[in-house]
Design a protein around this motif. Sequence first.
Motif, PDB file in Angstrom:
ATOM      1  N   HIS A 104      21.828  13.570  24.337  1.00  0.00           N
ATOM      2  CA  HIS A 104      22.335  12.310  23.797  1.00  0.00           C
ATOM      3  C   HIS A 104      21.513  11.749  22.634  1.00  0.00           C
ATOM      4  O   HIS A 104      22.003  10.889  21.908  1.00  0.00           O
ATOM      5  CB  HIS A 104      22.433  11.269  24.912  1.00  0.00           C
ATOM      6  N   HIS A 105      20.298  12.221  22.462  1.00  0.00           N
ATOM      7  CA  HIS A 105      19.458  11.688  21.386  1.00  0.00           C
ATOM      8  C   HIS A 105      19.032  12.816  20.453  1.00  0.00           C
ATOM      9  O   HIS A 105      18.527  13.854  20.909  1.00  0.00           O
ATOM     10  CB  HIS A 105      18.233  10.984  21.959  1.00  0.00           C
ATOM     11  N   ALA A 106      19.214  12.604  19.157  1.00  0.00           N
ATOM     12  CA  ALA A 106      18.864  13.621  18.173  1.00  0.00           C
ATOM     13  C   ALA A 106      17.385  13.991  18.231  1.00  0.00           C
ATOM     14  O   ALA A 106      17.023  15.152  18.063  1.00  0.00           O
ATOM     15  CB  ALA A 106      19.225  13.124  16.773  1.00  0.00           C
ATOM     16  N   ALA A 107      16.533  12.994  18.494  1.00  0.00           N
ATOM     17  CA  ALA A 107      15.091  13.269  18.558  1.00  0.00           C
ATOM     18  C   ALA A 107      14.778  14.276  19.653  1.00  0.00           C
ATOM     19  O   ALA A 107      13.910  15.151  19.489  1.00  0.00           O
ATOM     20  CB  ALA A 107      14.327  11.969  18.791  1.00  0.00           C
ATOM     21  N   ASP A 108      15.460  14.178  20.787  1.00  0.00           N
ATOM     22  CA  ASP A 108      15.235  15.131  21.879  1.00  0.00           C
ATOM     23  C   ASP A 108      15.758  16.511  21.504  1.00  0.00           C
ATOM     24  O   ASP A 108      15.172  17.532  21.882  1.00  0.00           O
ATOM     25  CB  ASP A 108      15.929  14.636  23.148  1.00  0.00           C
ATOM     26  N   ALA A 109      16.858  16.556  20.770  1.00  0.00           N
ATOM     27  CA  ALA A 109      17.461  17.842  20.415  1.00  0.00           C
ATOM     28  C   ALA A 109      16.577  18.653  19.475  1.00  0.00           C
ATOM     29  O   ALA A 109      16.539  19.888  19.560  1.00  0.00           O
ATOM     30  CB  ALA A 109      18.828  17.615  19.775  1.00  0.00           C
ATOM     31  N   VAL A 110      15.865  17.980  18.563  1.00  0.00           N
ATOM     32  CA  VAL A 110      15.037  18.700  17.579  1.00  0.00           C
ATOM     33  C   VAL A 110      13.574  18.769  17.982  1.00  0.00           C
ATOM     34  O   VAL A 110      12.747  19.302  17.233  1.00  0.00           O
ATOM     35  CB  VAL A 110      15.151  18.051  16.177  1.00  0.00           C
ATOM     36  N   ALA A 111      13.239  18.270  19.163  1.00  0.00           N
ATOM     37  CA  ALA A 111      11.830  18.192  19.573  1.00  0.00           C
ATOM     38  C   ALA A 111      11.166  19.559  19.661  1.00  0.00           C
ATOM     39  O   ALA A 111       9.946  19.679  19.491  1.00  0.00           O
ATOM     40  CB  ALA A 111      11.727  17.471  20.920  1.00  0.00           C
ATOM     41  N   GLY A 112      11.942  20.606  19.909  1.00  0.00           N
ATOM     42  CA  GLY A 112      11.364  21.934  20.049  1.00  0.00           C
ATOM     43  C   GLY A 112      11.216  22.700  18.757  1.00  0.00           C
ATOM     44  O   GLY A 112      10.760  23.852  18.772  1.00  0.00           O
ATOM     45  N   ILE A 113      11.569  22.105  17.616  1.00  0.00           N
ATOM     46  CA  ILE A 113      11.434  22.792  16.325  1.00  0.00           C
ATOM     47  C   ILE A 113       9.987  22.658  15.847  1.00  0.00           C
ATOM     48  O   ILE A 113       9.515  21.561  15.585  1.00  0.00           O
ATOM     49  CB  ILE A 113      12.408  22.209  15.290  1.00  0.00           C
ATOM     50  N   PRO A 114       9.260  23.766  15.709  1.00  0.00           N
ATOM     51  CA  PRO A 114       7.844  23.699  15.344  1.00  0.00           C
ATOM     52  C   PRO A 114       7.613  23.787  13.843  1.00  0.00           C
ATOM     53  O   PRO A 114       8.533  24.083  13.061  1.00  0.00           O
ATOM     54  CB  PRO A 114       7.257  24.926  16.043  1.00  0.00           C
ATOM     55  N   ASP A 115       6.384  23.533  13.425  1.00  0.00           N
ATOM     56  CA  ASP A 115       5.997  23.754  12.035  1.00  0.00           C
ATOM     57  C   ASP A 115       6.263  25.211  11.661  1.00  0.00           C
ATOM     58  O   ASP A 115       6.048  26.128  12.458  1.00  0.00           O
ATOM     59  CB  ASP A 115       4.502  23.458  11.840  1.00  0.00           C
ATOM     60  N   GLY A 116       6.730  25.421  10.435  1.00  0.00           N
ATOM     61  CA  GLY A 116       6.941  26.772   9.945  1.00  0.00           C
ATOM     62  C   GLY A 116       8.231  27.418  10.394  1.00  0.00           C
ATOM     63  O   GLY A 116       8.475  28.587  10.080  1.00  0.00           O
ATOM     64  N   ALA A 117       9.088  26.696  11.114  1.00  0.00           N
ATOM     65  CA  ALA A 117      10.340  27.278  11.601  1.00  0.00           C
ATOM     66  C   ALA A 117      11.301  27.543  10.455  1.00  0.00           C
ATOM     67  O   ALA A 117      11.256  26.888   9.414  1.00  0.00           O
ATOM     68  CB  ALA A 117      10.983  26.347  12.625  1.00  0.00           C
ATOM     69  N   SER A 118      12.191  28.499  10.675  1.00  0.00           N
ATOM     70  CA  SER A 118      13.281  28.738   9.716  1.00  0.00           C
ATOM     71  C   SER A 118      14.533  28.038  10.225  1.00  0.00           C
ATOM     72  O   SER A 118      14.825  28.045  11.423  1.00  0.00           O
ATOM     73  CB  SER A 118      13.531  30.236   9.531  1.00  0.00           C
ATOM     74  N   LEU A 119      15.269  27.421   9.279  1.00  0.00           N
ATOM     75  CA  LEU A 119      16.444  26.619   9.614  1.00  0.00           C
ATOM     76  C   LEU A 119      17.626  27.013   8.738  1.00  0.00           C
ATOM     77  O   LEU A 119      17.493  27.080   7.518  1.00  0.00           O
ATOM     78  CB  LEU A 119      16.186  25.123   9.386  1.00  0.00           C
ATOM     79  N   ALA A 120      18.776  27.235   9.348  1.00  0.00           N
ATOM     80  CA  ALA A 120      20.030  27.306   8.602  1.00  0.00           C
ATOM     81  C   ALA A 120      20.685  25.934   8.742  1.00  0.00           C
ATOM     82  O   ALA A 120      20.838  25.431   9.853  1.00  0.00           O
ATOM     83  CB  ALA A 120      20.937  28.394   9.159  1.00  0.00           C
TER      84      ALA A 120
END
Length: 251
Positions: A6-22
């Motif tokens: 329900h919260h965007a902050a919780d959804a992206v919390a596992g994205i670390p520094d240096g990650a690749s994103l599409a």
Amino acid sequence: MDKVIHHAADAVAGIPDGASLAVGGFGLSGIPETLIRALHAQGVTGLRVVSNNCGVDGRGLGILLSAGRIARVTGSYVGENKEFARQYLGGELEVELVPQGTLAERLRAGGCGIPAFYTPAGVGTQVADGGLPWRYAPDGGVAVASPAKETRAYDGRPHVLEQGITTDFALVRAWRGDRHGNLVFRRASANFNPLAAMAGRLTIAEVEELVEPGALDPDRVHLPGVFVQHVVPLSPAQAADKQIEKRTVRG
């Protein structure tokens, strides 16, 4: 099977520094603005982004760019962002420019498990021959240049080998979605969003309208839930927050 967060902050919390994103979107159409802002607030840095473009100054991926959070961009159009140009020409940002159709197919191929494919696009240019500046040096010279790519003739016509793209994460925006992650995109937002979603190993979709499983006509689902791991329902205000790059009105 319930993939709702329900919260965007919780959804992206596992994205670390240096990650690749599409990241989905075309200009400002269909960009996952809420997820991008949540990622900015998290403070993650050193991101390697694959997206058609990098937003504009102050919107979309331009928010992360202006904060110095993006280290590398793979895209096809960058002409609407002055900060992007400054960082690229100043040697602060690595940029791989790709023909737009090739970028779309590289994302789709990666999402389908296809490691590489041949295309005539780019043959006879630096796209195939190498030498495109990926990163400039502080003195204006080229610090990193693109390598030459393999070419092969099919039916007497030369083609260049392009690699499929997969990323650690994908951020996309959809018009409607259900709890299982099935998504429907509306009009122009069905641009790079389905392709970006396919390419991400973990895909997060923000949806303007969340519906229950069975409410979507299976024949009208644009992206099946197998490609989506998390669904973030937007508030009415977030869903209505849609900007226009160049507003044109009649006199």
